[in-house]
Design an enzyme around this catalytic site. Structure first.
Site, PDB file in Angstrom:
ATOM      1  N   LYS A 193       0.936  -1.101   0.208  1.00  0.00           N
ATOM      2  CA  LYS A 193      -0.125  -0.063  -0.039  1.00  0.00           C
ATOM      3  C   LYS A 193       0.778   1.194   0.043  1.00  0.00           C
ATOM      4  O   LYS A 193       1.606   1.601   0.733  1.00  0.00           O
ATOM      5  CB  LYS A 193      -0.875   0.231   1.157  1.00  0.00           C
ATOM      6  CG  LYS A 193      -1.778   1.349   1.200  1.00  0.00           C
ATOM      7  CD  LYS A 193      -2.404   1.555   2.208  1.00  0.00           C
ATOM      8  CE  LYS A 193      -1.797   2.613   3.080  1.00  0.00           C
ATOM      9  NZ  LYS A 193      -1.547   3.911   2.323  1.00  0.00           N
ATOM     10  N   GLU A 267      10.714   0.651   9.978  1.00  0.00           N
ATOM     11  CA  GLU A 267      11.622   1.754   9.950  1.00  0.00           C
ATOM     12  C   GLU A 267      11.163   3.222   9.910  1.00  0.00           C
ATOM     13  O   GLU A 267      10.058   3.313   9.336  1.00  0.00           O
ATOM     14  CB  GLU A 267      12.099   1.713   8.262  1.00  0.00           C
ATOM     15  CG  GLU A 267      13.684   2.210   8.030  1.00  0.00           C
ATOM     16  CD  GLU A 267      13.488   3.597   7.642  1.00  0.00           C
ATOM     17  OE1 GLU A 267      13.351   4.584   8.572  1.00  0.00           O
ATOM     18  OE2 GLU A 267      13.333   3.755   6.518  1.00  0.00           O
ATOM     19  N   CYS A 301      13.789  10.403   6.554  1.00  0.00           N
ATOM     20  CA  CYS A 301      13.889   9.847   8.049  1.00  0.00           C
ATOM     21  C   CYS A 301      15.323  10.155   8.835  1.00  0.00           C
ATOM     22  O   CYS A 301      15.418  10.225   9.870  1.00  0.00           O
ATOM     23  CB  CYS A 301      13.428   8.296   8.006  1.00  0.00           C
ATOM     24  SG  CYS A 301      14.173   7.574   6.767  1.00  0.00           S
ATOM     25  N   GLU A 398      10.893  15.024  15.651  1.00  0.00           N
ATOM     26  CA  GLU A 398      11.113  15.059  14.316  1.00  0.00           C
ATOM     27  C   GLU A 398      10.243  16.048  13.501  1.00  0.00           C
ATOM     28  O   GLU A 398       9.001  15.777  13.465  1.00  0.00           O
ATOM     29  CB  GLU A 398      10.832  13.536  13.412  1.00  0.00           C
ATOM     30  CG  GLU A 398      10.968  13.428  12.304  1.00  0.00           C
ATOM     31  CD  GLU A 398      10.665  11.863  11.716  1.00  0.00           C
ATOM     32  OE1 GLU A 398       9.918  11.338  11.831  1.00  0.00           O
ATOM     33  OE2 GLU A 398      11.619  11.479  11.055  1.00  0.00           O
TER      34      GLU A 398
END
Ligand code: NAI
Ligand code: MG
Length: 795
Positions: A193, A267, A301, A398
């Protein structure tokens, strides 16, 4: 008209747009919308609900895609399940040819895919063209090779089954490649997906699969949002889940897959340090920062989003950086001279804006260069925040945008402390001309990827993935391949010969007040190199199979586990010792065990009712196992990956730190040693919970630890109710990895409890410890995490 002289002075250049004609034509062919790609065919796009996909750079409508329902997911998983039967049986060479064909087709369409990616995601064409798409092709080539080699290089390993893969929007096609290439190489089939913001290159890839003649059902693409992702992750036909995205969703997935037996790799996010020392080549470091935080709008990331700069050069560094920022060009992603394109969506743009406002509120000084910004579209200027407190929101959260926060440090130790002052552990970038210092720091930062005098380098041959809350599992190379394989003995092994427990009648130790029995008959706990009375003050009776009490064991609780972890935290030098040093100590344990074999045999016989022969055999095998891991302590080597030219990429096998290990009832001495030894051999400290039913062989064992020079805190042994002790270990934030081979294992509870710090959990199941399944590299691999350190050479 501008004179050439003026142009040279200002270095201004006009627009240089990449043509998007082919992409527009392709989108035109799909004006009616895209359906899901299931079993080699696109479903009818007009069938169900759908949503619009737009370009973040100008808001233009690009396409309409289907919103996947649980039913769509089910059809896709069914197709993948069917396809698995033949795909997994195909010779590796045949699968290799398919992957190779995919790589070739991708290469033929590189320009098309790059333009489509830039339109859909907003990233500059320079990046999609030069980085994303070439890496996509590289991943398929690299894994075509693995398809060929698995049989000889990983004998006995089998594919997992149907893989449910959910990916984010920051590198849409590249993340697809990272997921699909290894899965197919290993013989799995896939339902993927893509992110709702950026599904288009995945749909183009579906067409490529068809074009390249990939068998139907091997790759299925279902589009949709979070709900569709959740349906895929939760589908019982999915054997392996691979996710890249936010830590928040990663945690949800850890909880929802808990106890399902699904293999999982995550991850997740990061807040990676970019460390600049006084002796760094400052101009290169500043250029590195451009790649670290302004590459892909900072939506990376592993972005170097926390600048840690040595105090003496901080102002100079900031000044150079501000000057460089003023030359960055923000604008049309399709313009070949654009440095920073559009952020992926208005939500993301607002999120970034809100976080920067928060930083300002918290006292940071915010710098944004006065450069031309597009009047509309999702654009955010390059931003530098200085005067940031290490504990402030912008230093810890983040941001996932083109925003750099800066802090200073004085000494290397302080740099390490600041670098590791985060819940994440994805990447780090270290800048210094002193190789000793750089490598020292590389060893000390907690991150899965470390770049020295470089940043954001990727290659299919190197593993990528995080420590701590950045997730677990690796993508790329041999390290990543294991995520898509199971060892041949994956099925529960037959029960061992000796001390076969009645697993259903697992004990629930009944507390006996310590005073009820003479204290010298009670095996205490072993914490921090000393025998310790259990915090509860209680013990429980250990009975042999005919119901006779053969001794007492301490009834450990949450507090005892905490004490053991605290003691382990103080024994960090074990991980830094040489393999040779550890080997010597493990040999010593093995030797001491040999010397006392008769005693251990007698204990086993009394406790488990084993025959003299079986008990002798268990002890003998245990001794051999201890020698085996002593032998391995200085031989579990890492690797040097062949990646970029003029680079060595060192794949280091690092210990997790503190591990929790819950031991099996079967062959209680052998099971205990089979798990303890590999963990110790590679440098972990261990809090072990022995079999609750048969704990006394393990509690005898601490006399061996005492006499074998094992440093205090390296091994602690806490007896008691395994289920609750395992849960405490799973919840503990300082326990970095957990193995649960207990007979009372409740995988659902343990895995859900591990979501706090996202530690990897290995639910071992039962296996025959007396056979070769009970030892080997599998255990060493599970006791380590790989850190990839990229070291450049040459001028
Ligand atoms: P997200 O984690 O919600 O989305 C990533 C993928 O997960 C998408 O395909 C989404 O549809 C899917 N998803 C969402 N909820 C799900 C669920 N419950 N079960 C299964 N799949 C689910 O990330 P989002 O909302 O797009 O971005 C939020 C923040 O996450 C970003 O600002 C950034 O900080 C971080 N992020 C980190 C990424 C990374 O590569 N580490 C990638 C994307 C976002
Ligand atoms: Mg989300």
């Amino acid at each position: 008209m501008a004179l050439i002289k003026d142009i040279l002075q200002t270095m201004e250049y006009g627009p240089s747009p990449e043509s998007n004609e082919h992409v527009i034509a392709w989108l035109g062919q799909h004006e009616g919308g895209f359906g899901h790609f299931i079993d080699g065919k696109f479903t009818d796009p007009s069938a169900g609900a759908s949503f619009e996909v737009t370009s973040p750079a100008n808001g233009a409508k690009l396409a309409r895609v289907a919103r996947g329902t649980a039913d769509d997911v089910d059809r896709a998983v069914t197709a993948a399940t069917r396809a698995f039967k033949s795909w997994s049986k195909l010779a590796g060479h045949e699968r290799a040819r398919h992957l190779y064909a995919l790589a070739r087709h991708i290469q033929k369409r590189e320009r098309f895919l790059a333009v489509l990616e830039s339109m859909d995601n907003g990233k500059p064409i320079r990046e999609s063209r030069d980085i994303d798409i070439p890496l996509v092709a590289r991943h398929f080539y690299h894994h075509a090779g693995w398809a060929e080699l698995i049989e000889s290089e990983l004998p006995g390993y089998q594919p997992v089954g149907v893989c449910g893969q959910v990916i984010p929007w920051n590198f849409p096609l590249l993340m697809l490649a990272w997921k699909i290439a290894p899965a197919l190489a290993a013989g799995n089939t896939v339902v993927l997906k893509p992110a709702e913001q950026t599904p288009l290159t995945a749909l183009a890839f579906a067409e490529i699969c068809r074009e390249a003649g990939l068998p139907d059902g091997v790759v299925n693409i279902v589009t949709g949002e979070g709900e569709t992702g959740a349906a895929l992750v939760g589908h019982p036909g999915v054997a392996k889940v691979a996710f890249t995205g936010s830590t928040e969703v990663g945690r949800i997935i850890r909880r929802t897959t808990a106890g399902s037996g699904k293999k999982l790799s995550l991850e997740l996010g990061g807040k990676s340090p970019f460390i600049v020392f006084e002796d760094a080549d400052l101009d290169s470091a500043v250029e590195g920062l451009v790649d670290a935080i302004w590459f892909n709008q900072g939506e990376v990331c592993c972005a170097g989003s926390r600048l840690l700069v040595q105090e003496g050069i901080a102002e100079k560094c900031y000044a150079k950086l501000r000057a460089r920022m003023a030359t960055l060009r923000v604008g049309d992603p399709l313009d070949k001279s654009t440095d920073i394109g559009a952020v992926v969506s208005t939500e993301q743009l607002e999120r970034i804006g809100a976080l920067v406002a928060k930083g300002r509120q918290e006292g940071a000084e915010v710098f944004q260069p006065s450069i031309p910004m597009p009047a509309k579209g999702c654009f955010f200027p390059p931003t530098l925040m200085t005067g940031v407190e290490p504990a402030s929101t912008v230093a810890t959260v983040e941001i996932f945008g083109p925003v750099l926060v800066a802090m200073t440090f004085r000494t290397p130790d302080e740099a390490v402390a600041l670098a590791n002052n985060t819940r994440f552990g994805l990447a780090a970038s270290i800048w210094s001309e002193n190789i000793n210092r750089s490598l020292d720091l590389a060893a000390r930062v907690k991150a899965g990827v470390v770049w020295i005098n470089a940043t954001n380098l990727f290659d299919a041959a190197a593993g990528f993935g995080g420590y701590r809350e950045s997730g677990f599992g690796r993508e790329g190379g041999l390290e990543g391949l294991y995520e898509y394989l199971v060892p041949g003995h994956g099925k529960p092994a037959k029960s061992a010969k000796t001390g076969k427990p009645q697993l259903n009648a697992a004990p629930s130790p009944t507390a006996i007040a310590a005073s009820a029995e003479p204290i010298d008959r009670t095996a205490k706990l072993y914490i921090g190199g000393k025998q310790a009375r259990p915090d509860s003050g209680y013990s429980y009776a250990v009975t042999n199979p005919s119901g006779k009490t053969v001794g007492l064991a301490g009834l450990g609780n949450r507090k005892d586990i905490r004490n053991a972890v605290e003691a382990a935290a103080k024994a960090g030098s074990w991980g830094a010792a040489t393999g040779h040093n550890r080997a010597q100590i493990l040999y010593y344990i093995a030797e001491n065990l040999s010397a006392r074999a008769a005693e251990f045999e007698a204990r086993l016989r009394a406790m488990t009712g084993a025959s003299a022969k079986d008990a002798a055999e268990e002890v003998a095998t245990t001794i051999r196992r201890a020698f085996f891991y002593a032998g391995f302590a200085d031989k579990y080597d890492g690797a040097v990956h062949a990646t970029k030219s003029r680079h060595v990429t060192l794949a280091m096998n690092e210990p997790f730190g503190i591990m929790g290990i819950v031991c099996p009832d079967e062959t209680p001495l052998l099971g205990f040693v089979s798990l303890l030894m590999p963990a110790l051999a590679v440098g972990n400290r261990v809090v072990a919970v022995p079999s609750a039913r048969y704990p006394l062989a393990a509690t005898d064992f601490y006399q061996l630890l005492d006499t074998s020079d094992v440093p205090a805190g390296v091994v602690s042994i806490v007896t008691g109710e395994t289920a609750s002790l395992a849960k405490t270990l799973a919840e503990h934030d300082e326990v970095a990895a957990l193995w649960d081979f207990g007979s009372t294992t409740d995988a659902a509870t343990i895995e859900a409890a591990s979501a706090g710090n996202l530690k990897p959990v290995w639910i071992g199941g039962s296996r025959d410890w007396t056979s070769s399944d009970g030892q080997g590299r599998e255990f060493l691999r599970r006791a380590t995490q790989v850190k990839n350190i990229w070291v450049p050479y040459g001028e």
